[in-house]
Write a protein that holds these residues in place. Structure first.
Motif, PDB file in Angstrom:
ATOM      1  N   THR A 272      23.941  98.115  45.342  1.00 60.49           N
ATOM      2  CA  THR A 272      22.516  97.795  45.444  1.00 60.49           C
ATOM      3  C   THR A 272      22.197  97.161  46.791  1.00 60.49           C
ATOM      4  OG1 THR A 272      22.362  97.497  43.049  1.00 60.49           O
ATOM      5  CG2 THR A 272      20.644  96.474  44.396  1.00 60.49           C
ATOM      6  N   GLU A 278      21.809 103.928  42.994  1.00 60.61           N
ATOM      7  CA  GLU A 278      22.166 105.043  42.122  1.00 60.61           C
ATOM      8  C   GLU A 278      23.681 105.184  41.956  1.00 60.61           C
ATOM      9  OE1 GLU A 278      22.013 106.600  46.334  1.00 60.61           O
ATOM     10  OE2 GLU A 278      20.822 105.225  45.090  1.00 60.61           O
ATOM     11  N   GLU A 281      25.004 103.332  39.012  1.00 62.25           N
ATOM     12  CA  GLU A 281      24.725 103.933  37.712  1.00 62.25           C
ATOM     13  C   GLU A 281      25.466 105.245  37.497  1.00 62.25           C
ATOM     14  OE1 GLU A 281      22.989 102.207  35.600  1.00 62.25           O
ATOM     15  OE2 GLU A 281      22.590 100.671  37.124  1.00 62.25           O
ATOM     16  N   ASP A 282      26.200 105.675  38.495  1.00 63.18           N
ATOM     17  CA  ASP A 282      26.904 106.960  38.429  1.00 63.18           C
ATOM     18  C   ASP A 282      28.058 106.877  37.438  1.00 63.18           C
ATOM     19  OD1 ASP A 282      28.634 109.218  39.057  1.00 63.18           O
ATOM     20  OD2 ASP A 282      27.479 109.431  40.910  1.00 63.18           O
TER      21      ASP A 282
END
Length: 408
Positions: A272, A278, A281-282
């Motif tokens: 972040t 992203e 969150e992968d």
């Protein structure tokens, strides 16, 4: 001087940096360190004015100041009968004898253990050497480049596996400075034991031994496996199973150093902060095991993101981040680092005789959260007469010693 070594007298018969650096540390801690120099030549480093690509102008001598601040200089020729007698007179009043002279020279000059113990049975006798007091190379001299860096494994352990050549030490007297701190610690332990039991030890520290200790984990791995340590390839290398351990190049050609051994714990917030939410969150990186398995993909993405901004940007972006990281700094930046300053790792030295102030690196041990108070290195032979008078001598003895060539 104040400090935990106040009241301790150290008689130093040594030159260059390795052993004199120990005397400097003890002086930082409050000891009265008497540096013996030859009347004609002094310490060989007094005339050193070239440090790598840096030429030293004026009266300053960073090498001598690093290893000799806070001491008193006595110029005597211990090879003469009168000079040797004066040395023994100082030894009678000393707690520690500190030397890096080789065995044959100590024997020839009459400054070996038995010689000092004859006049002072309670003296701590500390020897710094290249290769230690035992074994076939006990009488062989050397410097930190040979004993500490090359022979002890540090040079190859630091050389990238794809590099044609060998990495040098990070700077002048690098191993000497680490070794000097080690000598000071050994002397402190010996003084503690003497205070408790009355036993006076002979203390030995070698550049080889300090180097082996510094590479101890890698050497231990070799003992267990029979395999030598092989460094990562050159460049911005990253651990193959943890994208948060290694070096990342920034847009201005600088580097971030990451050392988050618990990589998964910090991965989400780090992503972040570098503008890749992203990635956190992968599903490829959804557990410790998956992050390790797919580390190469994470490394590629992080390299691209970090390479897009200069080091200053990342200093700001990572400010307050709980993970373990640092900017890879040069020595000029280290000298200005506010954390270095806050902890007294660099202190101001007041030279009243010259009417000036300058700064030096302090030894790294703090007592009661206070940095040591440093005083300048001594002018050559500046305290010879003063010390003779302290020992009960008079000006007639001083003149006689000068006429015989025993003192400067």
């Amino acid at each position: 001087m104040s400090g935990p070594m106040r009241g301790v007298r150290v008689l130093e018969v040594a030159q260059w940096t390795f052993v004199p650096a120990a005397g400097a540390v003890l002086a930082d801690w409050g000891a009265d360190v008497i540096k013996v120099e030859h009347p004609q030549t002094g310490d060989s480093q007094r005339g050193l004015r070239q440090l790598g690509h840096i030429t030293i102008e004026g009266d300053r001598n960073p090498v001598m100041e690093h290893a000799n601040r806070g001491k008193r200089s006595v110029a005597l020729d211990m090879s003469t009968p009168d000079g040797h007698q004066l040395l023994m007179d100082i030894a009678r009043t000393s707690d520690v004898f500190l030397t890096n002279f080789l065995p044959d020279a100590r024997k020839k000059l009459g400054i070996d253990v038995d010689d000092l113990r004859t006049v002072n049975p309670d003296i701590i006798y500390a020897r710094g050497s290249a290769y230690g007091p035992l074994g076939p190379d006990a009488g062989t001299g050397g410097y930190d480049m040979t004993g500490f860096w090359s022979r002890a494994g540090g040079a190859l352990g630091s050389t990238p596996s794809d590099m044609d050549g060998v990495v040098p030490q990070p700077g002048p007297a690098y191993g000497d400075s680490i070794g000097g701190m080690t000598i000071a610690g050994g002397i402190a332990a010996a003084l503690f034991e003497r205070e408790r039991t009355g036993l006076a030890r002979v203390v030995d520290i070698s550049l080889l031994g300090v180097g082996v200790w510094a590479s101890g984990v890698a050497v231990n791995a070799a003992l267990a496996s029979g395999e030598p340590w092989i460094a990562n390839p050159a460049g911005a290398n990253v651990a193959p199973n943890n994208p948060l351990v290694g070096f990342y190049r920034t847009a201005d050609g600088r580097f971030l150093s990451l050392s988050m051994l618990q990589g998964f714990r910090y991965f989400g917030e780090f992503c972040t902060r570098v503008g890749l939410p992203e990635l956190a969150e992968d599903g490829r990186f959804a557990s410790h095991e998956l992050l390790a398995r797919n580390a190469a993909d994470a490394i590629t993405a992080l390299r691209t993101a970090i390479a897009a901004e200069p080091l200053g940007h990342w200093r700001t972006a990572l400010d307050g981040f709980a993970g373990q990281w640092a900017a890879v700094q040069n020595t000029a930046e280290v000298a200005l680092d506010p954390q270095v300053r806050a902890n007294g790792n660099i202190v101001t030295v007041e030279d009243a005789d010259r009417g000036e102030c300058y700064e030096l690196v302090a030894s790294p041990v703090m007592f009661d959260e206070a940095s040591p108070r440093l005083t300048p290195m001594p002018e050559f032979a500046a305290h010879t007469e003063e010390l003779i008078l302290e020992l009960g001598g008079d000006w007639d003895r001083i003149l006689a010693l000068k006429e015989s060539g025993a003192i400067a």
